[in-house]
Scaffold this motif. Structure first.
Motif, PDB file in Angstrom:
ATOM      1  N   ALA A 271      38.224  40.763  43.772  1.00  0.00           N
ATOM      2  CA  ALA A 271      38.044  40.298  44.768  1.00  0.00           C
ATOM      3  C   ALA A 271      37.049  41.219  45.959  1.00  0.00           C
ATOM      4  CB  ALA A 271      39.356  39.991  45.677  1.00  0.00           C
ATOM      5  N   LEU A 272      37.328  42.303  45.768  1.00  0.00           N
ATOM      6  CA  LEU A 272      36.530  43.350  46.603  1.00  0.00           C
ATOM      7  C   LEU A 272      35.226  43.455  46.256  1.00  0.00           C
ATOM      8  CD1 LEU A 272      39.124  46.228  47.096  1.00  0.00           C
ATOM      9  CD2 LEU A 272      38.229  44.685  48.908  1.00  0.00           C
TER      10      LEU A 272
ATOM     11  N   LEU B 137      42.172  35.560  48.876  1.00  0.00           N
ATOM     12  CA  LEU B 137      43.442  36.215  48.608  1.00  0.00           C
ATOM     13  C   LEU B 137      43.664  36.566  47.268  1.00  0.00           C
ATOM     14  CD1 LEU B 137      43.791  34.510  51.153  1.00  0.00           C
ATOM     15  CD2 LEU B 137      45.942  33.565  50.541  1.00  0.00           C
ATOM     16  N   ALA B 138      44.162  38.043  47.093  1.00  0.00           N
ATOM     17  CA  ALA B 138      44.447  38.457  45.581  1.00  0.00           C
ATOM     18  C   ALA B 138      45.509  39.186  45.532  1.00  0.00           C
ATOM     19  CB  ALA B 138      43.037  39.181  45.282  1.00  0.00           C
ATOM     20  N   SER B 139      46.263  39.489  44.403  1.00  0.00           N
ATOM     21  CA  SER B 139      47.318  40.213  44.261  1.00  0.00           C
ATOM     22  C   SER B 139      47.278  41.231  43.186  1.00  0.00           C
ATOM     23  CB  SER B 139      48.532  39.292  43.949  1.00  0.00           C
ATOM     24  OG  SER B 139      48.530  38.729  42.521  1.00  0.00           O
ATOM     25  N   GLY B 140      47.860  42.250  43.317  1.00  0.00           N
ATOM     26  CA  GLY B 140      47.879  43.218  42.118  1.00  0.00           C
ATOM     27  C   GLY B 140      46.515  43.691  41.941  1.00  0.00           C
ATOM     28  N   THR B 141      46.119  43.739  40.585  1.00  0.00           N
ATOM     29  CA  THR B 141      44.943  44.417  40.273  1.00  0.00           C
ATOM     30  C   THR B 141      43.969  43.509  40.428  1.00  0.00           C
ATOM     31  OG1 THR B 141      43.718  45.837  38.309  1.00  0.00           O
ATOM     32  CG2 THR B 141      44.817  43.636  37.737  1.00  0.00           C
TER      33      THR B 141
ATOM     34  N   VAL C  35      39.041  39.633  52.574  1.00  0.00           N
ATOM     35  CA  VAL C  35      39.738  39.957  51.332  1.00  0.00           C
ATOM     36  C   VAL C  35      41.307  40.216  51.960  1.00  0.00           C
ATOM     37  CG1 VAL C  35      40.091  41.326  49.503  1.00  0.00           C
ATOM     38  CG2 VAL C  35      37.954  40.718  49.966  1.00  0.00           C
ATOM     39  N   TRP C  36      42.052  39.374  51.229  1.00  0.00           N
ATOM     40  CA  TRP C  36      43.554  39.588  51.571  1.00  0.00           C
ATOM     41  C   TRP C  36      44.330  40.141  50.709  1.00  0.00           C
ATOM     42  CZ3 TRP C  36      45.352  37.728  56.596  1.00  0.00           C
ATOM     43  CH2 TRP C  36      44.547  36.871  57.442  1.00  0.00           C
ATOM     44  N   SER C  37      45.277  40.845  50.565  1.00  0.00           N
ATOM     45  CA  SER C  37      46.261  41.363  49.657  1.00  0.00           C
ATOM     46  C   SER C  37      47.502  40.580  49.786  1.00  0.00           C
ATOM     47  CB  SER C  37      46.470  42.923  50.027  1.00  0.00           C
ATOM     48  OG  SER C  37      47.445  43.438  48.800  1.00  0.00           O
TER      49      SER C  37
ATOM     50  N   VAL D 139      43.183  34.338  43.798  1.00  0.00           N
ATOM     51  CA  VAL D 139      42.857  35.027  42.486  1.00  0.00           C
ATOM     52  C   VAL D 139      43.991  35.735  42.025  1.00  0.00           C
ATOM     53  CG1 VAL D 139      41.134  36.669  43.397  1.00  0.00           C
ATOM     54  CG2 VAL D 139      41.193  36.147  40.796  1.00  0.00           C
ATOM     55  N   SER D 140      44.496  35.984  40.703  1.00  0.00           N
ATOM     56  CA  SER D 140      45.465  36.928  40.305  1.00  0.00           C
ATOM     57  C   SER D 140      45.202  37.137  38.858  1.00  0.00           C
ATOM     58  CB  SER D 140      46.944  36.544  40.555  1.00  0.00           C
ATOM     59  OG  SER D 140      47.328  35.489  39.928  1.00  0.00           O
TER      60      SER D 140
END
Length: 889
Positions: free
Chosen positions: A753-754, A744-748, A770-772, A814-815
């Motif tokens: 993550a990708l 799970l990742a947010s923003g940049t 991979v989740w936004s 991760v963020s």
């Protein structure tokens, strides 16, 4: 004798003297007056000469201070337009009920403040009876920023007017039952009465200035004529110590905001004691406001002082008033006449002789009660002069006694701000002083009674007639719910398509979207772009020539870049508010625009873009003010994240604003990864805030300055974007039984993550989906609401639980934020949970260097994922060590 010309200030030495002999004659004349009549006479003549020069149109610097006397002498006061006896009765009832309400509430321990309104009663009553325009007349009415600690007096007046009941007064500071009154002006808690939250001291005066400025903005942009609206800000002298209180004085003068009046209640006391114990706060404030370019009106002394000033033929009284510090003057109000004769009048022989002509009663009247702020005629004269003054804002410095009419136990006592009640005997003494017909029998139940002359009494009829003539009740908040049409889809589709091979930062994607939305025929003119002198940082310079930068003067110069396509264009009808280096000022702008739908019945769509580090951290108190005022709009933290802004370092590295923003219930917080997510979020925000079922919320978006290729929007992800989570890219297992997990990742962080997804698959045979996570905050808000529903017996599964239900393997979030941000949803995730983040202080480095330092780069994500799988026994622990060595960790 020393040549007086040689002692002139150095700046005059730089000017040519066409006639040195004449200059010397003037100086000699001044010396002669000083020798013959004394320095005070010489100073008087100099000031008279300056006054004459100003009246003759001769440009000279103004003196910053005047004598400690009223600006408007009694002989120059205008005729009082009202029934003073009737207004005195009304004020007496309001004084009584304000004190009664707080005292009755004290039995529940809820507190309240009595002394502030007691000192300021006539400052409010005179305005309500003669000046404050209501919202039922033409235009928007006046905007009233009420001093927070004076709220009991405003409630008392609403009770007299029939707008509040005894039960509501008894529920002062007891709101949970649904029929209570908030402690201070809180629009979110009492939205039909209060317009502006003011008790976070300092924010009221700052907001009042920008409200007056925004009123002019609406007029100059031909959105609404606000020329009949006047902004009144009621402040305490102690409150003026807050830096925000005086931060924008120069702006108000520079833009000639004569639609603004500050009324500062100078009772010489703050919360714990004197405001300027060893100095004179009135003189200090006068100098500050005059220096900033304001019109200053001092309303210090009541009519009882007229006799003293007439007897002062030597100027000794004026000199004494100028030198006595505030704390000493406070003491005079509490000591006997003998003390005043000795310590005030005994300072010099001329004063002692003057005192012999005064009775003890006259001295007592002057020093115990006769202040300009306690006399309706004095206040009326000041308010009338303020409204008639053109070309500059006005400040009225009104001197009062804190706790006035509450008795000797309250008046001028250092502790009176914390004193929450009067005894029955003190109330009876107050009753006699105010002349109220309240019998002793009304006290028999042990409670002080409320007083009311009757709904059809002369007092109430007079009050209501005065308000009707001024446009209805005040204060009052009115909402004209007019939904805005949704903008054309074309602007959003441009971001849905992605950027192809071109790289584009999400900051630029947002600016491009708003630029297109500002072209919309129906709603484009209602956008209010706000930026604190960082427009070029965020790529907004393209808006300068098309939208224009607002300036009431237009552009009086030729800009240095006039021959360029994106030149710096200022215009009287400019749309952009470029505020200079003041995040606080920009937020005040935003608040005025965000609540214009209620203040003026004109819905505006503000967006305020700023360095994310200098938003919630720097002006978080104003974000709460915005929420309390039910404001709407888009707050955009640009150059977001702790590792994305290269080189700037600790003070610019934001890893925590989402954590702070999550504490505000009105803030909907998003951390979009891609341009199309921004489009979806903004589109939904316009619907939620400005659609037919408009909500009183605002949006906080973080956007980044890291250029990336922006993908096209996958099908069917809009709902997940708005709710906060959707699967962006599913992993493809190399083998059927390959270990698997969810990233799970947010923003940049989506890009890390990708990349980690590819590393895990290629190097370790691990499959990752991979989740936004577009909004950790909305996921948590929904989960909390689900928990509350369970307490009511309703079955409801949080969206995040539903979305991840059945997803194989553990979850790693991760963020570019502190781990506490993603960890806020962990308890509603059924899988094993782990997270990575940027906890700690920021630092200057390359993006890659900073990300390796915090352990959030792609390689670190891959190692953390392997460690998580190893703990579950799904891969050998040796692979974790091998990965660390492979990636140089």
């Amino acid at each position: 004798m020393t040549d007086p010309v040689a002692q002139l200030p150095s700046e005059l030495d730089q000017l040519p003297d066409r006639d040195p002999e004449e200059t010397a004659e003037w100086a000699a004349s001044l010396d002669a007056v000083t020798k013959a009549a004394g320095p005070h006479r010489a100073a008087y003549l100099m000031r008279r000469s300056l006054q004459h020069a100003e009246g003759a149109g001769i440009a000279l610097p103004k003196l910053l201070e005047s004598d400690y006397v009223n600006t408007i002498p009694t002989s120059a006061e205008p005729e009082f337009d009202g029934d003073l006896e009737m207004e005195s009765k009304i004020t007496a009832w309001n004084r009584w009920n304000a004190a009664a309400m707080v005292t009755r509430g004290a039995r529940y321990g809820v507190g309240g403040h009595i002394a502030t309104f007691a000192s300021a009663a006539w400052l409010y009553e005179t305005g309500f009876n003669h000046f404050f325009r209501g919202k039922e007349g033409d235009g928007s009415g006046d905007q009233l920023y009420i001093q927070g600690h004076a709220s009991p007096g405003i409630y008392a007046r609403a009770f007299l007017d029939g707008r509040l009941s005894e039960q509501q007064l008894d529920n002062f500071r007891q709101e949970s039952g649904g029929d209570g009154l908030p402690s201070y002006p809180h629009p979110r808690r009492l939205p039909w009465l209060w317009e502006f939250p003011t008790v976070s001291m300092g924010l009221g005066p700052l907001s009042a200035i920008y409200q007056a400025r925004f009123n002019r903005y609406l007029t100059n942009r031909s959105i609404k004529d606000t020329s009949n609206s006047h902004v009144w800000a009621f402040l305490g002298d102690g409150e003026m110590d807050e830096p925000e209180s005086t931060a924008a004085l120069a702006l108000a003068a520079r833009e000639q905001l004569d639609n603004l009046t500050f009324v500062i209640n100078c009772n010489l006391q703050r919360l714990d004691g004197p405001v300027r114990a060893n100095f004179r706060v009135v003189q200090e404030l006068e100098g500050a406001f005059r220096g900033a370019g304001w019109n200053v009106i001092k309303t210090l002394w009541g009519n009882a002082w007229d006799e003293l000033f007439q007897l002062d033929t030597t100027g000794a009284l004026i000199r004494r008033l100028r030198e006595v510090p505030d704390a000493q003057f406070q003491t005079y109000a509490t000591r006997d006449v003998a003390y005043i004769r000795e310590h005030f009048f005994g300072a010099e022989p001329a004063l002692a002789e003057l005192a012999k002509l005064l009775s003890d009663a006259k001295i007592a009247e002057c020093f115990y009660s006769s202040r300009g702020g306690h006399e309706a005629r004095k206040v009326y004269a000041a308010y009338r002069a303020a409204l008639e003054h053109k070309g500059a804002p006005t400040v009225i410095l009104a001197q009062t006694v804190k706790g006035y009419t509450l008795g000797k136990g309250f008046e001028s006592k250092n502790a009176n701000h914390q004193m929450k009640k009067l005894s029955a005997d003190e109330f009876k003494g107050m009753r006699e002083l105010l002349g109220l017909p309240i019998p002793d029998s009304a006290f028999e139940d042990g409670l002080v009674p409320y007083g009311h002359p009757g709904a059809d009494s002369p007092e109430v009829r007079y009050l209501q007639e005065r308000r009707a003539a001024l446009g209805g009740p005040a204060p009052a908040r009115r909402v004209h719910a007019v939904a805005l049409p949704q903008p054309e889809e074309r602007a959003f589709k441009a971001l849905y398509k992605g950027s192809g091979k071109q790289e584009m930062a999400t900051t630029m994607a947002f600016v491009r979207l708003v630029k297109d939305l500002m072209r919309d025929k129906e709603t484009g003119r209602r956008w209010v772009p706000i930026v604190p002198d960082e427009a070029r940082t965020f790529g907004m310079e393209s808006l300068f020539p098309s939208a224009g930068i607002y300036s009431p003067l237009g552009q009086t110069y030729e800009p240095v870049d006039r021959d360029q396509l994106m030149y710096y264009k200022e215009a009287k009808d400019g749309q952009i508010l470029n505020e200079g280096i003041t995040e606080a000022g920009a937020m005040a702008d935003f608040i005025a625009a965000a609540s214009s739908y209620a203040t003026h019945g004109e819905t505006m769509i503000p967006f305020y873009i700023f360095y994310s580090m200098f938003g919630w951290q720097r002006t978080g108190d104003q974000m709460w003010q915005l929420a309390d005022q039910l404001g709407k709009g888009f707050i955009v933290g640009a150059t977001a994240g702790r590792t994305t802004l290269t080189g700037e370092g600790l003070q610019h590295a934001d890893g925590h604003s989402h954590l702070i923003a999550s504490t505000n219930p009105a803030s909907l917080n998003y951390d979009p990864a891609f341009a199309y997510e921004i489009a979806v979020i903004v589109k939904d925000g316009l619907r939620r805030m400005y659609g037919p079922e408009a909500e009183n919320v605002f949006y906080y978006l973080t956007v980044y300055n890291e250029p990336k290729q922006q993908p096209a929007m996958p099908e069917g992800v809009e709902d997940g974007i708005v709710k906060g989570l959707y699967r962006f890219k599913e992993g493809v297992p190399a083998e059927a039984d390959a270990p698997r997990l969810q990233l799970l990742a947010s923003g940049t962080a989506i890009h890390w993550a990708l990349e980690a997804q590819e590393l895990l698959a290629a190097d370790w045979g691990v499959t990752a989906d991979v989740w936004s996570a577009t909004s950790w905050g909305e996921l948590r808000r929904d989960a909390l609401e689900s928990d509350e529903a369970l307490l009511r017996g309703e079955e409801r599964v949080p969206y995040v639980t539903q979305a991840l239900s059945g997803a194989p393997g553990p979850v790693l979030a991760v963020s570019d934020w502190m781990r506490a941000v993603p960890d806020s949803i962990s308890q509603w995730v059924e899988q094993d949970w782990s997270s990575l983040g940027t906890d700690g202080f920021g630092l200057s480095d390359t993006r890659q260097g900073a990300r390796r330092h915090f352990g959030v780069d792609a390689e670190s994500v891959a190692v953390a994922a392997l460690a998580q799988l190893a703990r579950r026994g799904e891969i050998p622990a040796s692979k974790v060590k091998e990965a660390r060595e492979k990636y140089g960790m």
